[in-house]
Design a protein around this motif. Structure first.
Motif, PDB file in Angstrom:
ATOM      1  N   LEU A   1       0.847  -1.189   0.000  1.00  0.00           N
ATOM      2  CA  LEU A   1       0.000   0.000   0.000  1.00  0.00           C
ATOM      3  C   LEU A   1       0.883   1.239   0.000  1.00  0.00           C
ATOM      4  N   VAL A   2       0.544   2.206  -0.849  1.00  0.00           N
ATOM      5  CA  VAL A   2       1.303   3.448  -0.912  1.00  0.00           C
ATOM      6  C   VAL A   2       0.501   4.541  -0.221  1.00  0.00           C
ATOM      7  N   VAL A   3       1.092   5.154   0.790  1.00  0.00           N
ATOM      8  CA  VAL A   3       0.404   6.213   1.540  1.00  0.00           C
ATOM      9  C   VAL A   3       1.218   7.495   1.447  1.00  0.00           C
ATOM     10  N   ASN A   4       0.528   8.626   1.486  1.00  0.00           N
ATOM     11  CA  ASN A   4       1.233   9.895   1.419  1.00  0.00           C
ATOM     12  C   ASN A   4       0.618  10.874   2.417  1.00  0.00           C
ATOM     13  N   THR A   5      -0.514  11.468   2.060  1.00  0.00           N
ATOM     14  CA  THR A   5      -1.131  12.495   2.901  1.00  0.00           C
ATOM     15  C   THR A   5      -1.474  11.955   4.301  1.00  0.00           C
ATOM     16  N   ALA A   6      -1.901  10.694   4.377  1.00  0.00           N
ATOM     17  CA  ALA A   6      -2.271  10.127   5.683  1.00  0.00           C
ATOM     18  C   ALA A   6      -1.086  10.116   6.657  1.00  0.00           C
ATOM     19  N   CYS A   7       0.146  10.087   6.137  1.00  0.00           N
ATOM     20  CA  CYS A   7       1.313  10.105   7.038  1.00  0.00           C
ATOM     21  C   CYS A   7       1.379  11.405   7.828  1.00  0.00           C
TER      22      CYS A   7
ATOM     23  N   ASP B   1       6.391  13.660  -1.704  1.00  0.00           N
ATOM     24  CA  ASP B   1       6.590  14.628  -2.778  1.00  0.00           C
ATOM     25  C   ASP B   1       7.365  15.795  -2.182  1.00  0.00           C
ATOM     26  N   TRP B   2       8.519  16.096  -2.771  1.00  0.00           N
ATOM     27  CA  TRP B   2       9.363  17.145  -2.183  1.00  0.00           C
ATOM     28  C   TRP B   2       9.882  18.075  -3.277  1.00  0.00           C
ATOM     29  N   THR B   3      10.210  19.290  -2.870  1.00  0.00           N
ATOM     30  CA  THR B   3      10.962  20.184  -3.740  1.00  0.00           C
ATOM     31  C   THR B   3      11.683  21.199  -2.865  1.00  0.00           C
ATOM     32  N   TYR B   4      12.486  22.060  -3.496  1.00  0.00           N
ATOM     33  CA  TYR B   4      13.255  23.021  -2.710  1.00  0.00           C
ATOM     34  C   TYR B   4      12.440  24.254  -2.377  1.00  0.00           C
ATOM     35  N   GLN B   5      12.523  24.717  -1.147  1.00  0.00           N
ATOM     36  CA  GLN B   5      12.298  26.120  -0.818  1.00  0.00           C
ATOM     37  C   GLN B   5      13.717  26.595  -0.504  1.00  0.00           C
TER      38      GLN B   5
ATOM     39  N   VAL C   1       8.641  19.057   2.143  1.00  0.00           N
ATOM     40  CA  VAL C   1       7.667  18.056   1.694  1.00  0.00           C
ATOM     41  C   VAL C   1       6.287  18.684   1.546  1.00  0.00           C
ATOM     42  N   PHE C   2       5.501  18.082   0.660  1.00  0.00           N
ATOM     43  CA  PHE C   2       4.161  18.578   0.349  1.00  0.00           C
ATOM     44  C   PHE C   2       3.175  17.420   0.377  1.00  0.00           C
ATOM     45  N   SER C   3       1.958  17.693   0.842  1.00  0.00           N
ATOM     46  CA  SER C   3       0.910  16.667   0.843  1.00  0.00           C
ATOM     47  C   SER C   3      -0.181  17.072  -0.144  1.00  0.00           C
ATOM     48  N   HIS C   4      -1.277  16.285  -0.169  1.00  0.00           N
ATOM     49  CA  HIS C   4      -2.429  16.586  -1.018  1.00  0.00           C
ATOM     50  C   HIS C   4      -1.991  16.870  -2.460  1.00  0.00           C
ATOM     51  N   SER C   5      -1.370  15.852  -3.081  1.00  0.00           N
ATOM     52  CA  SER C   5      -0.891  15.981  -4.465  1.00  0.00           C
ATOM     53  C   SER C   5      -0.021  17.228  -4.623  1.00  0.00           C
ATOM     54  N   ALA C   6       0.903  17.395  -3.714  1.00  0.00           N
ATOM     55  CA  ALA C   6       1.920  18.448  -3.789  1.00  0.00           C
ATOM     56  C   ALA C   6       1.365  19.861  -3.697  1.00  0.00           C
ATOM     57  N   THR C   7       0.187  20.022  -3.037  1.00  0.00           N
ATOM     58  CA  THR C   7      -0.383  21.363  -2.931  1.00  0.00           C
ATOM     59  C   THR C   7      -0.197  21.995  -1.552  1.00  0.00           C
ATOM     60  N   GLN C   8       0.016  21.170  -0.505  1.00  0.00           N
ATOM     61  CA  GLN C   8       0.119  21.746   0.835  1.00  0.00           C
ATOM     62  C   GLN C   8       1.496  21.520   1.439  1.00  0.00           C
ATOM     63  N   GLU C   9       2.149  22.602   1.819  1.00  0.00           N
ATOM     64  CA  GLU C   9       3.478  22.485   2.380  1.00  0.00           C
ATOM     65  C   GLU C   9       3.417  21.883   3.781  1.00  0.00           C
ATOM     66  N   GLN C  10       4.349  20.997   4.061  1.00  0.00           N
ATOM     67  CA  GLN C  10       4.289  20.279   5.338  1.00  0.00           C
ATOM     68  C   GLN C  10       5.588  20.316   6.132  1.00  0.00           C
TER      69      GLN C  10
END
Lengths: 206, 255
Positions: free
Chosen positions: B103-109, B133-137, B142-151
């Protein structure tokens, strides 16, 4: 030929059945003791925690059914992944928990003290000292797909073994009379996996 | 020796498989297209694992995804990890019953750590892949919700996931996603010392040399690509053979 996959709420039956279908065999999934008793071959798949699996098997009254089928009826029985571990004597996962004891081998966590990563995930090569019915037409050091954190020891010296090394040598497969187990997933191991399943299907009832 | 893995990721939403570029989605074809025109079985013979992600956040679409998953599983004999929208045990067990091995989980983590613990305790660590899902600031974030929310910081999230005892990490670079420009290896400096959890590297593979760079790296356990067109037809099979010839530590399926 009646091939039964034991259903105790913790296995990916679909992939095993798909693989058997590719080899031209129908199979069914059951938790009915009568069906299991009358089977020609039994497969015990499994994914997840040892303790939870044993609790399910005991609650459904299947532990005794599997033991009797394998010992008194001599039905060839194959445990896959967690299913193989359940055939052993006990596991240290979530505190010590007793297994089906069809082979007196203990299950312990893989040794992560070296630089290896855990779980052990992916294809790894297996080897054996003596050929057995499962290894027919399979080359030494063939790759099979593993995904696990606990592994079986070879305490019972009377069985035939297939080994794999990951931090330590562990039991990748065994044969003890009509009881068989593989830690890897033959149904996920491309052509070598199909060969191994075919070897099991061609085993004659004792 | 444990071999490294080549992984293909299929993205699915609303009846169609998708191309993603920096998380912008483009429809490519339905399941018939995948099998008939795309020759998916040829591809599955060349990879070690498949990941299938449901990108539809509509819960009512889960049954449709389960059917798609089951059909895919019936067409390949390799491990399949499935995910997207896993928020409860019911969805998790349905995915496994329809043929998923992991099972692949992302936002639930981020939002439901207790649920992740329950998944691990029920199905074992080896069954749970945490996708990031990650990128540089300033630093890798890291980002959740299909890379829309910064975490927050990637490093912190990795430590959090290690505590949750997930079995694998799928590390996807948002800024490389679907570009074919190659993986971003700088992020590996963010991995904590003595890291124990297998890492699947994703985001940017466009050429077999990208895959081999990843497979040569001791911190990376598997190289993934979700690009349906960079390795079309026999592309992945050829890439795998090329990698094997150059000594990459991949499994030989025809030994």
């Amino acid at each position: 030929m009646i091939i039964t996959l034991i259903d105790y709420g913790m296995g990916n039956h679909l992939s095993v059945r798909n693989a058997l279908k590719r080899l031209g065999y129908d199979s069914s999934v059951s938790q009915d003791p009568a069906v299991i008793k009358s089977s020609d071959l039994i497969i015990l798949p499994g994914v997840g925690s040892f303790r939870r699996a044993m609790e399910n098997l005991n609650r459904l009254g299947l532990s005794e059914v599997i033991r009797l089928a394998a010992t008194e009826n001599g039905t060839p029985t194959l445990g896959i992944c967690l299913g193989m571990q359940l055939l052993g004597s006990e596991s240290t996962e979530d505190g010590v928990c007793e297994g089906l004891r069809l082979i007196e081998n203990k299950i312990t966590k893989l040794d992560g003290s070296s630089d290896i990563r855990i779980p052990h995930v992916g294809f790894n090569n297996v080897y054996w000292e003596t050929n057995n019915d499962l290894t027919v037409d399979i080359n030494q050091n063939s790759d099979f797909y593993f995904t696990h954190s606990y592994a079986m020891k070879d305490d019972d010296k009377t069985a035939d073994y297939i080994y794999c090394d990951y931090g330590m040598p562990f039991v990748a497969g065994f044969r003890k009379e009509n009881v068989f187990g593989v830690q890897f997933h033959p149904e996920k191991s491309q052509k070598n996996g199909l060969k191994l399943l075919k070897n099991f299907l061609e085993i004659k009832r004792a | 020796m444990l071999k490294k893995r080549l992984i293909f990721t299929l993205l699915y939403k609303n009846g169609s498989f998708l191309l993603s570029r920096n998380f912008r989605l483009q429809k490519v074809g339905n399941i018939q297209w995948l099998f008939k025109n795309y020759h998916f079985e040829t591809i599955s013979d060349a990879i070690d694992e498949l990941i299938v992600l449901n990108l539809d956040d509509d819960e009512n679409k889960i049954p449709e995804f389960l059917q798609i998953l089951e059909e895919i599983v019936g067409h390949c004999m390799i491990p399949v990890a499935a995910g997207g929208q896993i928020r409860n045990m019911q969805t998790a067990s349905a995915l496994l019953a329809h043929g998923a091995d992991k099972l692949v989980v992302n936002t639930a983590c981020f939002e439901q750590p207790e649920f992740i613990r329950e998944l691990v305790s029920c199905y074992g660590s080896q069954c749970i892949v945490a996708s990031i899902d990650w990128t540089y600031q300033d630093h890798p974030q890291v980002f959740s919700h299909s890379a829309t929310q910064e975490q927050g910081l990637l490093n912190d999230h990795l430590q959090h996931l290690a505590k949750l005892e997930v079995g694998e990490i799928y590390l996807n670079a948002i800024h490389r996603d679907g570009t074919g420009q190659g993986y971003d290896f700088d992020v590996l400096h963010t991995i904590p010392e003595n890291w124990k959890i297998p890492i699947i590297f994703a985001g940017g593979a466009g050429h077999s040399s990208h895959l081999s760079q990843a497979l040569e790296n001791p911190l990376i356990d598997a190289a993934a690509t979700a690009n349906l067109f960079n390795f079309v037809g026999k592309g992945l099979g050829n890439a795998r053979n090329e990698l094997l010839r150059s000594g990459a530590p991949l499994a030989k399926f025809n030994n």
